[in-house]
Write an enzyme that holds these catalytic residues in place. Structure first.
Site, short mmCIF file in Angstrom:
data_model
loop_
_atom_site.label_atom_id
_atom_site.label_comp_id
_atom_site.label_asym_id
_atom_site.label_seq_id
_atom_site.Cartn_x
_atom_site.Cartn_y
_atom_site.Cartn_z
N ARG A 236 25.86 -16.16 -11.93
CA ARG A 236 26.75 -15.62 -10.87
C ARG A 236 27.04 -14.43 -10.13
O ARG A 236 25.87 -14.32 -10.33
CB ARG A 236 27.84 -15.12 -12.14
N GLU A 265 33.77 -15.65 -5.47
CA GLU A 265 34.45 -16.43 -5.62
C GLU A 265 35.97 -16.92 -5.55
O GLU A 265 36.56 -16.75 -6.30
CB GLU A 265 33.56 -17.30 -6.58
N HIS A 283 30.07 -24.41 -6.57
CA HIS A 283 30.03 -24.13 -8.13
C HIS A 283 29.29 -25.31 -8.68
O HIS A 283 30.28 -25.93 -9.83
CB HIS A 283 30.51 -23.16 -8.33
C1 GLV Z 1 29.30 -22.39 -15.20
O1 GLV Z 1 29.14 -21.91 -14.45
C2 GLV Z 1 29.52 -21.90 -16.57
O2 GLV Z 1 29.85 -21.36 -16.65
O3 GLV Z 1 30.07 -22.92 -17.61
#
Ligand code: GLV
Ligand code: GLV
Length: 323
Positions: A236, A265, A283
């Site tokens: 993250r 983000e 991502h």
């Molecule tokens: C992706 O970032 C997730 O948490 O599935």
């Protein structure tokens, strides 16, 4: 009357099909302006949410029939768990099924950085390949280097296995060390966070986003790292202080950064765009057909369990006890 499930975006058909066998399913986009969304969820029994959807009291308070929020992600920092508890709403995630996909993207970022794959492709496409050159695009070898894994859950462990196969030494830091057998099997050594910062040639982040991990990688942490370290983040964005990262890249402390996630983000600190030694991905850690299909099926099964009065398999750990 059929129960109603709101999905906040199109997800692979497999889960939608399972849900449609039993329920009325609506795709209700949760945009910046929430009025339409709020009216759509007013009478829904379940929400399937994305990691980009902020799910909190604003949602819970207008949906009296809501039983479950099934997050289409392994991370669930987008959901206010205290509010969910207060409204007695179950929250589930999709652990386990995106482990390999995410570790693979972390590995891809690492090797693309150390061997300058993106730069090399750009150079070739631009017509600048004029024949073999002894000094063209020299990178760094992974063999014999030390990989420091921060967060040794499923994804961190999968990354460790891949890195071992490439001849790297593995050290890791985690809230709790792994049991001895797992450590042995992975050939990974536990160390303190500071030792990890000091000893690693490459650092890869695999922690969830929590109060404890917010800005874990900040100016003080960069100071402790080796000069020329590579940093990979597929967890993250909030785990890294992005402004401090920009400084560390500028000073040469960090030789390269591979990022799949961002502090603000989908906004990205604009200085990063012009840096050749940074790889920026949108991502896509879990973006394989295999992982996304399994995630879709998993959210559906979690919703079905909850709406049938059972305990879903993937209640998030914080809610397991009294979920
Ligand atoms: C992706 O970032 C997730 O948490 O599935
Ligand atoms: C979390 O670490 C996962 O692999 O699902």
């Amino acid at each position: 009357m059929k129960k109603k499930v709101c999905i906040t975006n199109q997800i692979p058909e497999i889960g939608i099909r399972l849900l449609k066998e039993k329920y009325h399913v609506e795709i209700c986009q949760k945009g910046a302006v929430d009025e339409t969304f709020l009216s759509q969820i007013r009478n829904c029994d379940a929400i399937v949410s994305l990691l980009s959807d902020k799910i909190d009291e604003n949602i819970f308070s207008v949906a009296p029939k809501l039983k479950i929020v099934a997050n289409y992600a392994v991370g669930y920092n987008n959901i206010d768990l205290n509010a969910a508890k207060k409204y007695k709403i179950m929250v589930t995630n999709t652990p386990g099924v995106l482990t390999h996909a995410t570790a693979e993207i972390a590995f891809a970022l690492m090797i693309s950085l150390t061997r300058r794959i993106i730069e090399a492709d750009k150079l070739t496409r631009a017509g600048h390949f004029t024949g073999w050159e002894p000094m063209l695009l020299l990178g760094d070898e992974l063999n014999g280097k030390t990989m420091g894994i921060v967060g040794m859950g499923r994804i961190g462990q999968s990354m460790a296995i891949k890195c071992r196969a490439f001849g790297m030494n593995i050290i890791y830091h985690n809230r709790t060390p792994l049991d001895e057998n797992t450590e042995k099997a992975l050939e990974a050594a536990y160390c303190s966070f500071d030792e990890l910062l000091q000893q690693s040639d490459v650092i890869s982040l695999h922690t969830p986003s929590t109060r404890e991990t917010f800005h874990l990688i900040n100016e003080a942490a960069f100071k402790k790292m080796k000069t020329g370290v590579y940093l990979i983040n597929t967890s993250r964005g909030e785990v890294i202080d992005e402004a401090a990262l920009v400084s560390a890249l500028r000073s040469g402390k960090v030789k390269g950064a591979g990022l799949d996630v961002y502090e603000f983000e989908p906004e990205i600190t604009h200085e990063l765009f012009s840096m050749e030694n940074v790889i920026l991905l949108p991502h896509i850690g879990s973006a394989t057909t295999e992982a996304r299909n399994k995630m879709s099926e998993m959210v559906a099964r979690n919703v079905i369990a909850a709406l049938e009065g059972k305990n879903p398999e993937n209640l998030v750990p914080e809610l397991e006890a009294d979920g």
